[in-house]
Write a protein that holds these residues in place. Structure first.
Motif, mmCIF file in Angstrom:
data_model
loop_
_atom_site.group_PDB
_atom_site.id
_atom_site.type_symbol
_atom_site.label_atom_id
_atom_site.label_comp_id
_atom_site.label_asym_id
_atom_site.label_seq_id
_atom_site.Cartn_x
_atom_site.Cartn_y
_atom_site.Cartn_z
ATOM 1 N N ASN A 154 -0.328 -0.076 9.714
ATOM 2 C CA ASN A 154 0.164 0.925 10.675
ATOM 3 C C ASN A 154 0.845 0.280 11.885
ATOM 4 O OD1 ASN A 154 -1.028 2.930 9.080
ATOM 5 N ND2 ASN A 154 -1.611 4.121 10.864
ATOM 6 N N LEU A 155 0.538 -1.011 12.131
ATOM 7 C CA LEU A 155 1.110 -1.686 13.299
ATOM 8 C C LEU A 155 2.180 -2.714 12.929
ATOM 9 C CD1 LEU A 155 -2.208 -2.221 15.309
ATOM 10 C CD2 LEU A 155 -0.403 -0.561 15.797
ATOM 11 N N ASP A 156 2.448 -2.864 11.653
ATOM 12 C CA ASP A 156 3.467 -3.804 11.151
ATOM 13 C C ASP A 156 4.835 -3.399 11.719
ATOM 14 O OD1 ASP A 156 5.423 -5.051 9.606
ATOM 15 O OD2 ASP A 156 4.347 -4.775 7.708
ATOM 16 N N PHE A 195 -2.833 -8.937 25.661
ATOM 17 C CA PHE A 195 -3.887 -9.125 24.653
ATOM 18 C C PHE A 195 -3.408 -8.900 23.217
ATOM 19 C CE2 PHE A 195 -6.056 -8.608 28.615
ATOM 20 C CZ PHE A 195 -7.021 -9.597 28.530
ATOM 21 N N LYS A 196 -2.118 -8.633 23.062
ATOM 22 C CA LYS A 196 -1.598 -8.500 21.688
ATOM 23 C C LYS A 196 -1.715 -9.871 21.016
ATOM 24 C CE LYS A 196 2.340 -7.073 18.954
ATOM 25 N NZ LYS A 196 3.324 -8.052 18.561
ATOM 26 N N PRO A 197 -2.358 -9.922 19.848
ATOM 27 C CA PRO A 197 -2.542 -11.240 19.222
ATOM 28 C C PRO A 197 -1.214 -11.831 18.749
ATOM 29 C CG PRO A 197 -3.358 -9.492 17.791
ATOM 30 C CD PRO A 197 -2.965 -8.830 19.076
ATOM 31 N N ASP A 198 -1.187 -13.147 18.600
ATOM 32 C CA ASP A 198 0.052 -13.805 18.196
ATOM 33 C C ASP A 198 0.246 -13.852 16.690
ATOM 34 O OD1 ASP A 198 1.104 -14.354 20.649
ATOM 35 O OD2 ASP A 198 -0.102 -16.167 20.890
ATOM 36 N N TYR A 199 -0.829 -13.636 15.938
ATOM 37 C CA TYR A 199 -0.642 -13.703 14.488
ATOM 38 C C TYR A 199 0.260 -12.564 14.031
ATOM 39 C CZ TYR A 199 -4.713 -10.478 14.680
ATOM 40 O OH TYR A 199 -5.579 -9.457 14.982
ATOM 41 N N GLU A 200 0.861 -12.758 12.868
ATOM 42 C CA GLU A 200 1.773 -11.740 12.353
ATOM 43 C C GLU A 200 1.013 -10.472 12.000
ATOM 44 O OE1 GLU A 200 5.262 -12.198 9.547
ATOM 45 O OE2 GLU A 200 4.275 -14.158 9.486
ATOM 46 N N MET A 201 1.640 -9.360 12.263
ATOM 47 C CA MET A 201 0.975 -8.079 12.021
ATOM 48 C C MET A 201 1.520 -7.466 10.738
ATOM 49 S SD MET A 201 -1.344 -6.303 13.527
ATOM 50 C CE MET A 201 -1.373 -6.739 15.252
ATOM 51 N N TYR A 202 0.724 -7.498 9.705
ATOM 52 C CA TYR A 202 1.115 -6.856 8.442
ATOM 53 C C TYR A 202 -0.139 -6.739 7.580
ATOM 54 C CZ TYR A 202 0.853 -11.471 6.252
ATOM 55 O OH TYR A 202 0.397 -12.672 5.797
ATOM 56 N N VAL A 255 7.621 0.120 1.909
ATOM 57 C CA VAL A 255 7.824 -0.585 3.170
ATOM 58 C C VAL A 255 6.416 -0.857 3.678
ATOM 59 C CG1 VAL A 255 8.746 -0.476 5.515
ATOM 60 C CG2 VAL A 255 9.944 0.726 3.694
ATOM 61 N N GLY A 256 6.052 -2.131 3.827
ATOM 62 C CA GLY A 256 4.679 -2.446 4.223
ATOM 63 C C GLY A 256 3.792 -2.585 3.006
ATOM 64 N N SER A 257 2.617 -1.979 3.060
ATOM 65 C CA SER A 257 1.618 -2.174 2.001
ATOM 66 C C SER A 257 2.092 -1.644 0.642
ATOM 67 C CB SER A 257 0.317 -1.472 2.398
ATOM 68 O OG SER A 257 0.571 -0.095 2.561
ATOM 69 N N GLN A 258 1.453 -2.121 -0.413
ATOM 70 C CA GLN A 258 1.833 -1.704 -1.774
ATOM 71 C C GLN A 258 1.234 -0.314 -2.028
ATOM 72 O OE1 GLN A 258 3.855 -3.293 -4.026
ATOM 73 N NE2 GLN A 258 4.320 -4.683 -2.333
ATOM 74 N N ALA A 259 1.993 0.692 -1.655
ATOM 75 C CA ALA A 259 1.459 2.056 -1.639
ATOM 76 C C ALA A 259 2.326 2.999 -2.461
ATOM 77 C CB ALA A 259 1.412 2.555 -0.198
ATOM 78 N N ARG A 260 1.718 4.084 -2.881
ATOM 79 C CA ARG A 260 2.461 5.119 -3.600
ATOM 80 C C ARG A 260 1.968 6.491 -3.166
ATOM 81 N NH1 ARG A 260 6.298 3.684 -4.847
ATOM 82 N NH2 ARG A 260 6.147 2.492 -6.750
ATOM 83 N N ILE A 261 2.883 7.430 -3.067
ATOM 84 C CA ILE A 261 2.522 8.818 -2.795
ATOM 85 C C ILE A 261 2.860 9.654 -4.009
ATOM 86 C CG2 ILE A 261 4.780 9.248 -1.718
ATOM 87 C CD1 ILE A 261 3.311 11.373 -0.001
#
Ligand SMILES: NC(=O)c1ccc[n+]([C@@H]2O[C@H](COP(=O)([O-])OP(=O)(O)OC[C@H]3O[C@@H](n4cnc5c(N)ncnc54)[C@H](O)[C@@H]3O)[C@@H](O)[C@H]2O)c1
Length: 673
Positions: free
Chosen positions: A116-118, A85-92, A505-511
Motif C-alpha cells: 500500500n505504500l510502494d 522517521f520514514k525508513p530508508d529501505y525500499e518500500m515494496y 502493479v505491486g504485489s502479485q494480485a488478482r481481482i
C-alpha cells in the motif's frame, strides 16, 4: 554523518520499531507525487496540542528538536507526517519469507502494508496516502514503524488493535480471533463533516482510511479496472443496439489518479474510445509510462481532431488529455463530438483540498489558492461544477448516457447549485452506476470484487491461481441459472485475458468479480493447491469494501436500496463483526471512503490461506457470511435480484434462514394518506 538507519538491515529495522538513536533529519522526496498542502485549520492552542500529540511517540530527550520540526511540518503541510522517521529501505511487498515475524499472518499483513505504500502503487507515498487524495494507511511514520514492530513480534494468541493508523497495541486474545482489528475515522456522528476530518486529522487523532488504503487491501489500479470494465461494458450494452460494438464510440471521463487511472485501460478492455482528462501532468505521465493510457495529448484542439479520427476509424484507443475535464465537455459540444457514455472520476469526495481542480485555473494556481484563500477556492470549485454540469446536460440532451461513478459528483454538483436535479427536484437527473448497472447486475446477486495476493511474490504462483480460478468459474457456469450467465461469462473472459492485460502493479494480485459460490470454491481450490505444494506460499484473500455487504453508502453501494434503509449502516457493522468471529485474519471498519467523510460506513477483511484444515473451515464460514449478509439485506429491501439469489441460497444451505419480505399491492396503499 551517515544516518544510523542506513547501517542496519531490513529485518533489524523492522524489529526496532522507533529507532533508539534519533535518525538524521530528511526532507521528503520531490521525485514522487506529493500530497497538497492541507488547510490551515487549527487554532494556536490546537496546534500546540497537535505537536504534543505527535511527541508522545518519542523519548523526552528528542522533544526539543522534534517539537520545532513538527511545528514546521504543521505550518508547511497542514499535517505532521514525521518525514524524518520514514525508513530508508525500499518500500515494496517483499516475498513473505523475508519478513521477520512470529506468525505467517503478521508477515502477510506487513507485506500488504508495504504494498500500500510502494511508490509504484501509492499516490502520495511520502505522506502515507495510497489513493483518493487522502486515503491514508497511517497518519505518520512513527505509526508505521510501531505497527510493523508489533506485527513482527505478535504471537498466535494476540490481536493488534489499530485506531485510525495508531497502533494501540497487542492485546491477549485467542488462536481463532482476528490478528488485527482496524478502525478508521470512526467519529461521534455529529463530528463527521469534511472540516471535522481536516481538524481531527491535523490534531493527529483520526484519519481518512478510504476503503482499501487503511485496511491494507489495495492492489493497485487493477482492483478497479475490473469493476470499471464491467461498468463501461454494461453501460454500452444499455445504449447500443444488441450486436453493435463499442469500438469507435466515445467514453468521456476524467482523472488518472489512484483509482481513476484505471479508466483508460478498462475502456480498452471494453473496446471503446476512452477520452480521459487529467490536470496533474505527473499523474498522467505515470499512467502513460505504465501503459495504462495509450496516448497523451496536451492541446484541446489536437484532442478534438484526434478523437474525430478515432471515431471515423472505429478505433479502440485511450486518449489522455492533460488538462481540465470541463474544457473537454465544452469543446466536444461545440465541435460536435458525440459522446456515447460519460462519467467523472475526480476526487469529489474531497472537493476543497485537491480532489477537484476548477476550470480556468492552472494546477499550480489551484494548489496555491486552496492553501492561501480556501474560501475563494471553494467558490471556484462550485462555479466549475456548475459549468461542467451545464455542458454535460447539453450532451445528454443529444443522447449521451451519463452516470456517476461513485465519486460524489452528483452530490457535490447539487450542493454547488448546478442543474443536476430531475424535473420534480427530488432525485438527480443522472443515475449512479450502482443504481443502473452494478447493483442490479452484480451486488444483488452477490457478485463483487473478490481478490487474492500470492505472498511468494512469484508470478508463477499468480499464473497457477488464474488457472485454478478459471477452471472453477467454468465449472460453475455449466450449472448456473440463466439470470447469472452473462456475469459468469464476463468473469471467465476477464480471467482468461488477465495475464495478457498486464494488470499487476505491486504485489502479485488478482481481482475477480465472483459470487459467494465462486469465492468459496476458488478459495477451497487455492487452499488445497497450497497444501499440495502447487502454490509455493500462502495466499491472502480479501475484497474491496465496495461490495455486496461491506459498504453502506446511500449515493453509491447502497444507492439501489429504496426502502429508506440506504441511510442506515447496520449492514456494514454486522459484516465486520460477523466476519471477525468467522475466521477473518484481519477486519476493518471505516467512516468515509469513496464518497466522503460522514457519507459512508464501509468495512473489509483479509484472510490468510496457508493450506491448513482450519483455513478450509474459516474460508467456508466467513466468505459465506461475508456475501450473504448483503444479499439478505438487499432482499429485505425488496430488490428482486437479491430475492432470487437468497431463495436459491436457502434451498442449498439449510442452516440459512432469513426473513423474507412480503410485497404489497399498491391498491392497499395509494389512498391511505
Ligand atoms: N466507483 C468506484 O468503484 C470508485 C472506485 C474508486 C474511486 N472512486 C472515487 O473516484 C474518485 C477518484 O479516485 P482516485 O483514487 O482516482 O482519486 P485521485 O485523487 O487519485 O485521482 C483523481 C484525479 O482527478 C484529477 N482531477 C481533479 N480535478 C480534475 C479536473 N477538473 N479535470 C481533470 N482532472 C482532474 C486529479 O488531478 C487526480 O489525479 C474518488 O472520489 C474515489 O472515491 C470510485
Amino acid at each position: 554523518m551517515t544516518p544510523i538507519r542506513q547501517q542496519v538491515d531490513f529485518k533489524t529495522q523492522i524489529l526496532q520499531g522507533i529507532p533508539e538513536e534519533l535518525p538524521s533529519k530528511r526532507s521528503p522526496s520531490e521525485d514522487v507525487n506529493r500530497a497538497p498542502k492541507r488547510k490551515d485549520i487549527l487554532r494556536r492552542d490546537e496546534k500546540i496540542l497537535a505537536v504534543r500529540n505527535a511527541l508522545r511517540y518519542f523519548p523526552k530527550k528528542w522533544h526539543e528538536e522534534l517539537s520545532k520540526e513538527f511545528a514546521e511540518e504543521l505550518n508547511s503541510y497542514g499535517r505532521i507526517y514525521m518525514y524524518r522517521f520514514k525508513p530508508d529501505y525500499e518500500m515494496y511487498a517483499r516475498p513473505i519469507s523475508e519478513y521477520p515475524a512470529n506468525t505467517a499472518a503478521g508477515a502477510a499483513i506487513m507485506l500488504m502494508i508495504q504494498n500500500n505504500l510502494d511508490p509504484a502503487v501509492a499516490q502520495h507515498p511520502e505522506e502515507l496516502i495510497t489513493y483518493g487524495g487522502n486515503g491514508a494507511v497511517f497518519q505518520n511514520w512513527a505509526q508505521y514503524l510501531l505497527c510493523m514492530k508489533y506485527l513482527a513480534t505478535m504471537k498466535e494468541d494476540q490481536t493488534l488493535h489499530m485506531y485510525s493508523g495508531h497502533p494501540m497495541g497487542l492485546f491477549p486474545s485467542s488462536l481463532n480471533a482476528p490478528r488485527v482489528v482496524v478502525t478508521n475515522g470512526m467519529m461521534i456522528p455529529n463530528y463527521s463533516n469534511q472540516d471535522d476530518w481536516e481538524r481531527f486529522n491535523a490534531l493527529g487523532v483520526t484519519q481518512y482510511g478510504q476503503m482499501t488504503a487503511g485496511s491494507y487491501m489495495y492492489i493497485g489500479p487493477q482492483g478497479i479496472v475490473h469493476g470499471t470494465a464491467i461498468t463501461v461494458m454494461n453501460g454500452f450494452r444499455k445504449v447500443l443496439e444488441t450486436g453493435d460494438s463499442p469500438s469507435g464510440k466515445v467514453f468521456l471521463t476524467s482523472g488518472m489518479g489512484g483509482m481513476s487511472g484505471a479508466q483508460p485501460k478498462a475502456g480498452n478492455i471494453a473496446g471503446c474510445i476512452t477520452v480521459c482528462a487529467e490536470v496533474n501532468i505527473q499523474a498522467a505521465e505515470k499512467r502513460h509510462a505504465q501503459g495504462w493510457v495509450d496516448e497523451l495529448i496536451f492541446s484541446i484542439d489536437e484532442l478534438v481532431s484526434r478523437t474525430k479520427i478515432a471515431i471515423a476509424d472505429q478505433e479502440v484507443v485511450s486518449l489522455g488529455f492533460v488538462g481540465n475535464i470541463v474544457d473537454v465537455w465544452e469543446h466536444f459540444y461545440e465541435e460536435e463530438v458525440f459522446v456515447h457514455l460519460g462519467s467523472d472520476q475526480t476526487s469529489l469526495h474531497n472537493p476543497w483540498a485537491g480532489g477537484y481542480y476548477p476550470a480556468g485555473l492552472s494546477f499550480e494556481e489551484s494548489n496555491q489558492m486552496m492553501a492561501e484563500n480556501p474560501e475563494l477556492f471553494k467558490e471556484k470549485v462550485r462555479e466549475s461544477l456548475r459549468r461542467q454540469v451545464a455542458a454535460i446536460n447539453k450532451h445528454a440532451s443529444k443522447g449521451t448516457y451519463f452516470f456517476d461513478y461513485g465519486n460524489a459528483f452528483l452530490l457535490e454538483s447539487s450542493r454547488a447549485g448546478a442543474e443536476i436535479m430531475d424535473d420534480k427536484g427530488k432525485d438527480f437527473r443522472y443515475p449512479s452506476y450502482v443504481q443502473d448497472i452494478l447493483g442490479p447486475m452484480c451486488f444483488d446477486y452477490g457478485f463483487g470484487p473478490f481478490r487474492w495476493v500470492c505472498t511468494s511474490g512469484d508470478p508463477n504462483d499468480l499464473e497457477k491461481t488464474d488457472e485454478i480460478a478459471l477452471k472453477v468459474m467454468k465449472e460453475i457456469k455449466n450449472e448456473a441459472p440463466l439470470e447469472i450467465q452473462q456475469q459468469m461469462q464476463d468473469n471467465i473472459k476477464w480471467i482468461e485475458d488477465a495475464e495478457e492485460n498486464k494488470l499487476v502493479v505491486g504485489s502479485q494480485a488478482r481481482i475477480l468479480y465472483a459470487d459467494a459460490e465462486g469465492r468459496i470454491k476458488i478459495a477451497q481450490a487455492f487452499n488445497m493447491a497450497i497444501r499440495e505444494g502447487q502454490i509455493s506460499a500462502p495466499v491472502v484473500l480479501g475484497r474491496d469494501h465496495h461490495d455486496v455487504s461491506g459498504t453502506d453508502s446511500p449515493f453509491r453501494e447502497t444507492s439501489n436500496i429504496y426502502d429508506g434503509s440506504q441511510y442506515t449502516a447496520d449492514m456494514a457493522i454486522h459484516n465486520v463483526i460477523g466476519d471477525s468471529f468467522r475466521g477473518a485474519t484481519w477486519v476493518s471498519i471505516h467512516n468515509g471512503g469513496g464518497v466522503g467523510w460522514g457519507e459512508v460506513i464501509n468495512g473489509g477483511f483479509g484472510m490468510l490461506l496457508d493450506g491448513s484444515k482450519e483455513a478450509d473451515t474459516n474460508l467456508r464460514n466467513m466468505l459465506f457470511y461475508d456475501v450473504n449478509n448483503g444479499i439478505a439485506r438487499r432482499s429485505w429491501a425488496r430488490n428482486k435480484e437479491a430475492n432470487f439469489a437468497l431463495k436459491r441460497e436457502m434451498e442449498r444451505t439449510p442452516g440459512l434462514q432469513v426473513t423474507i419480505a412480503e410485497t404489497v399491492d399498491d391498491r392497499f396503499l395509494n389512498d391511505l394518506f
